[in-house]
Design a protein around this motif. Structure first.
Motif, PDB file in Angstrom:
ATOM      1  N   ALA A   1       0.832  -1.203   0.000  1.00 56.49           N
ATOM      2  CA  ALA A   1       0.000   0.000   0.000  1.00 56.49           C
ATOM      3  C   ALA A   1       0.865   1.252   0.000  1.00 56.49           C
ATOM      4  O   ALA A   1       0.570   2.230  -0.712  1.00 56.49           O
ATOM      5  CB  ALA A   1      -0.925  -0.014   1.213  1.00 56.49           C
ATOM      6  N   ALA A   2       1.932   1.256   0.790  1.00 56.46           N
ATOM      7  CA  ALA A   2       2.854   2.397   0.792  1.00 56.46           C
ATOM      8  C   ALA A   2       3.495   2.578  -0.575  1.00 56.46           C
ATOM      9  O   ALA A   2       3.730   3.720  -1.019  1.00 56.46           O
ATOM     10  CB  ALA A   2       3.922   2.187   1.861  1.00 56.46           C
ATOM     11  N   CYS A   3       3.768   1.476  -1.263  1.00 55.21           N
ATOM     12  CA  CYS A   3       4.325   1.553  -2.611  1.00 55.21           C
ATOM     13  C   CYS A   3       3.360   2.266  -3.554  1.00 55.21           C
ATOM     14  O   CYS A   3       3.768   3.114  -4.356  1.00 55.21           O
ATOM     15  CB  CYS A   3       4.630   0.138  -3.119  1.00 55.21           C
ATOM     16  SG  CYS A   3       4.982   0.007  -4.877  1.00 55.21           S
ATOM     17  N   VAL A   4       2.059   1.937  -3.470  1.00 55.10           N
ATOM     18  CA  VAL A   4       1.056   2.602  -4.310  1.00 55.10           C
ATOM     19  C   VAL A   4       1.003   4.098  -4.007  1.00 55.10           C
ATOM     20  O   VAL A   4       0.957   4.934  -4.918  1.00 55.10           O
ATOM     21  CB  VAL A   4      -0.319   1.942  -4.096  1.00 55.10           C
ATOM     22  CG1 VAL A   4      -1.412   2.732  -4.806  1.00 55.10           C
ATOM     23  CG2 VAL A   4      -0.299   0.504  -4.598  1.00 55.10           C
ATOM     24  N   LEU A   5       1.018   4.451  -2.736  1.00 56.10           N
ATOM     25  CA  LEU A   5       0.947   5.870  -2.352  1.00 56.10           C
ATOM     26  C   LEU A   5       2.174   6.632  -2.828  1.00 56.10           C
ATOM     27  O   LEU A   5       2.073   7.789  -3.275  1.00 56.10           O
ATOM     28  CB  LEU A   5       0.793   5.987  -0.836  1.00 56.10           C
ATOM     29  CG  LEU A   5      -0.506   5.412  -0.261  1.00 56.10           C
ATOM     30  CD1 LEU A   5      -0.514   5.534   1.254  1.00 56.10           C
ATOM     31  CD2 LEU A   5      -1.722   6.114  -0.863  1.00 56.10           C
ATOM     32  N   LEU A   6       3.350   5.998  -2.747  1.00 57.19           N
ATOM     33  CA  LEU A   6       4.556   6.669  -3.257  1.00 57.19           C
ATOM     34  C   LEU A   6       4.478   6.857  -4.761  1.00 57.19           C
ATOM     35  O   LEU A   6       4.956   7.875  -5.302  1.00 57.19           O
ATOM     36  CB  LEU A   6       5.788   5.853  -2.884  1.00 57.19           C
ATOM     37  CG  LEU A   6       6.389   6.108  -1.503  1.00 57.19           C
ATOM     38  CD1 LEU A   6       7.634   5.258  -1.300  1.00 57.19           C
ATOM     39  CD2 LEU A   6       6.737   7.592  -1.309  1.00 57.19           C
ATOM     40  N   GLY A   7       3.904   5.875  -5.474  1.00 60.35           N
ATOM     41  CA  GLY A   7       3.728   6.047  -6.913  1.00 60.35           C
ATOM     42  C   GLY A   7       2.834   7.227  -7.241  1.00 60.35           C
ATOM     43  O   GLY A   7       3.108   7.994  -8.182  1.00 60.35           O
ATOM     44  N   MET A   8       1.757   7.385  -6.476  1.00 61.93           N
ATOM     45  CA  MET A   8       0.881   8.536  -6.679  1.00 61.93           C
ATOM     46  C   MET A   8       1.596   9.828  -6.321  1.00 61.93           C
ATOM     47  O   MET A   8       1.411  10.873  -6.986  1.00 61.93           O
ATOM     48  CB  MET A   8      -0.378   8.371  -5.843  1.00 61.93           C
ATOM     49  CG  MET A   8      -1.269   7.223  -6.273  1.00 61.93           C
ATOM     50  SD  MET A   8      -2.707   7.039  -5.190  1.00 61.93           S
ATOM     51  CE  MET A   8      -3.481   8.645  -5.396  1.00 61.93           C
TER      52      MET A   8
END
Length: 593
Positions: free
Chosen positions: A33-40
């Motif tokens: 989930a943190a990976c997705v947020l960093l991508g955004m």
């Protein structure tokens, strides 16, 4: 998109069996989930960089670009970390489940294991556990993308412009509505799909395993025909599924792709121009496409959940089988005697009784032979002694103690067993003899092999005692495999030895030597022999004669013959069989003259 009730139920069942690695899975999901947020965040930083260029064309926006680069690298690192965590959790779960299944199967009655069959158990232990491995290892990023990304994207769009956020949400809702049409009846179709695949796999395994019979009798017409029919049923099932859901599924995939959302955001942005600032519009275009596209992994996730649910059901079916009850504190036998006291036993409720009111006692250090027609209950008696099954009535006692009141370790320390169908593992000759006593020295192994008349042929093998025997001992003859299992039992040096026709595969030259070796080495121990060759048990201390599950005669050879009972008839048949070939050949010669 909400999960269907059956998908949610399957996921909950999967989580229940995954409790031992629940913490690791949650940690992997949090990292994903943190990976997705960093991508955004990287996309947002790019939007800020464009905004900075628009306001100051001659000034390079180093800060936003650096932030975008850091977020991109961070997202990549977190993605790898989430991947590692989920796969470590999957490997851990795989190890725990296979160990748990193996330990549970080892405590089951042998009848339950035989009823399930080796193929079904192998599928559960190997294929179904592997399916859960795939589910745990690959579902972590799917969950993150399918749940975290759409929610985070919608919140970001609402902060930037609620009107475009509603437009993107409308495209998403339309795509979900179309997809729901494609998902109608998915549970039943998924069940049919996996059932058809399993039938194809079973037909292939049957065809390969039966190859010697196929080549000898029907040249593949019957067995290969079953494979073709299974394949045709599989194709028909896929065709029906494609026709029922093909168009709506393809249309939903097109709607849930990035292009429809991008077009909607672009059109709304033009309509709101110039009230909508360009840099805000650009940020909406960069972030908005991810909301619909992030739901696409949910399709793969639902497929993984379906497979996992089927695997979980089969694993639970095996784990739900009742094992043999174990005593809280095991009792210790007093000697090496064996006693049956009014034993009644049937393999299942639908079968006739295999033993009915059987009572006898085997004195310590004596040799007892079990004889009788095929199906009389001899092997059943032998296999009740090490408690492969529990009796329905009566008791089986070893050393004066009911076997149900002994721990498995204490019971196995008393009884060694040589089966009629000798089984060897795919290791060396020495490793197979050492089974049960891995600490035994090579001298002890060789002594046991000599006693079993196996040393000479083992010494002639290319690597001697280090020679691999192949899977199930395929590189050895039946008689050689049997002698190695006898050597294994001799090396275990347990006070009670049960022989289920131990000389069945011995050639005539070595049969007498094996019997003599066993008689000498087992002196002072309790020996129970299931015998079909009556010549091997003439000197037994006690002969128990069985017929239709009942003990009909007991005594020594010289005592039983004069009674003219079942044993005397069996002995007469044995005598005729010994001379049949000679008389048949003599008669053929007379006819030729």
């Amino acid at each position: 998109m909400n999960e269907s009730p059956e998908t949610a139920t399957g996921a909950r069942a999967a989580w229940a069996i995954m409790d031992p690695v629940r913490g690791r899975i949650h940690a992997a999901m949090a990292v994903a989930a943190a990976c997705v947020l960093l991508g955004m965040a990287a996309l947002a930083a790019l939007a800020l960089a464009v905004q900075a260029l628009l306001h100051a064309p001659g000034h390079w926006p180093a800060g936003p670009l650096l932030a975008a680069a850091v977020c991109t690298v961070g997202a990549y690192v977190l993605r790898l970390h989430a991947f590692n965590r989920s796969h470590y959790a999957a490997f851990r779960l795989e190890t725990l489940l296979r160990t748990r299944l193996a330990e549970h199967v080892a405590r089951l009655p042998l009848g339950e294991v035989q009823r399930l069959g080796p193929s079904a158990l192998a599928k559960v232990v190997q294929d179904d556990v592997k399916a859960l491995h795939v589910f745990v290892a690959d579902s972590t990023p799917l969950y993150a993308r399918a749940y975290v990304a759409p929610v985070a994207t919608l919140l970001a769009l609402l902060l930037l412009d609620w009107r475009l956020a509603l437009g993107a949400l409308a495209v998403l809702a339309f795509g979900v509505a179309v997809m729901s049409l494609a998902m109608r009846g998915r549970g039943e179709m998924s069940r049919r799909y996996h059932a058809a695949r399993e039938q194809v796999g079973a037909a292939v395994v049957e065809f390969v395993q039966a190859m010697p019979v196929v080549r000898s009798f029907d040249t593949g017409r019957s067995t290969f025909g079953r494979y073709e029919r299974a394949l045709a049923a599989y194709l028909a099932m896929l065709t029906d599924w494609y026709r029922a859901a093909g168009f709506s599924a393809r249309f939903a995939l097109a709607v849930l792709g990035p292009l429809p959302t991008l077009l909607a955001l672009f059109a709304l942005g033009l309509w709101l121009w110039p009230d909508l600032a360009f840099e805000r519009w650009l940020a909406l275009l960069l972030l908005g496409t991810g909301m619909a596209e992030a739901l696409m992994p949910l399709m793969s996730l639902m497929h993984l959940v379906d497979k996992a649910r089927l695997s979980v059901d089969r694993i639970h079916q095996v784990l739900a089988l009742a094992p043999l009850p174990l005593p809280a504190t095991g009792r210790v036998p007093q000697d090496a005697s064996v006693e049956f006291d009014g034993v009644c036993f049937a393999y299942d409720t639908a079968s006739a009784a295999a033993l009915e009111a059987v009572s006898f006692r085997v004195a310590p250090g004596s040799v007892t032979a079990l004889v009788g027609p095929s199906g009389a209950g001899k092997t059943t008696v032998a296999r009740l002694i090490p408690r492969f099954w529990d009796v329905q009535r009566g008791a089986v006692c070893v050393g004066g103690v009911d076997v149900r009141e002994m721990t498995p370790q204490a019971l196995m320390a008393q009884v060694a067993f040589v089966f009629q169908d000798a089984f060897l593992f795919a290791g060396s000759v020495a490793d197979n003899i050492r089974l049960g006593r891995p600490e035994a020295t090579l001298d002890q192994v060789q002594a046991a092999a000599r006693a079993a008349q196996a040393h000479d042929f083992v010494a002639a093998l290319p690597q001697g005692y280090d020679t691999p025997v192949g899977e199930r001992g395929v590189f050895l003859s039946g008689g050689q495999r049997q002698r190695l299992t006898i050597a294994r039992a001799i090396l275990q040096d347990r006070p009670i030895l049960v022989l289920d026709e131990a000389t069945a595969f011995a050639d005539p030259e070595n049969e007498a030597a094996i019997v003599q070796a066993l008689s000498a080495l087992m002196r002072g121990r309790t020996v129970i022999m299931v015998a079909h060759r009556l010549a091997t048990i003439r000197d037994a201390d006690q002969i128990l004669v069985f017929e239709r599950g009942r003990l009909v005669e007991a005594g020594r050879h010289d005592e039983l013959l004069p009674r003219a009972g079942l044993y005397a008839r069996l002995w007469q048949h044995h005598e005729r069989a010994q001379h049949w070939a000679l008389r048949a050949g003599h008669a053929a010669g007379e006819g030729a003259r």
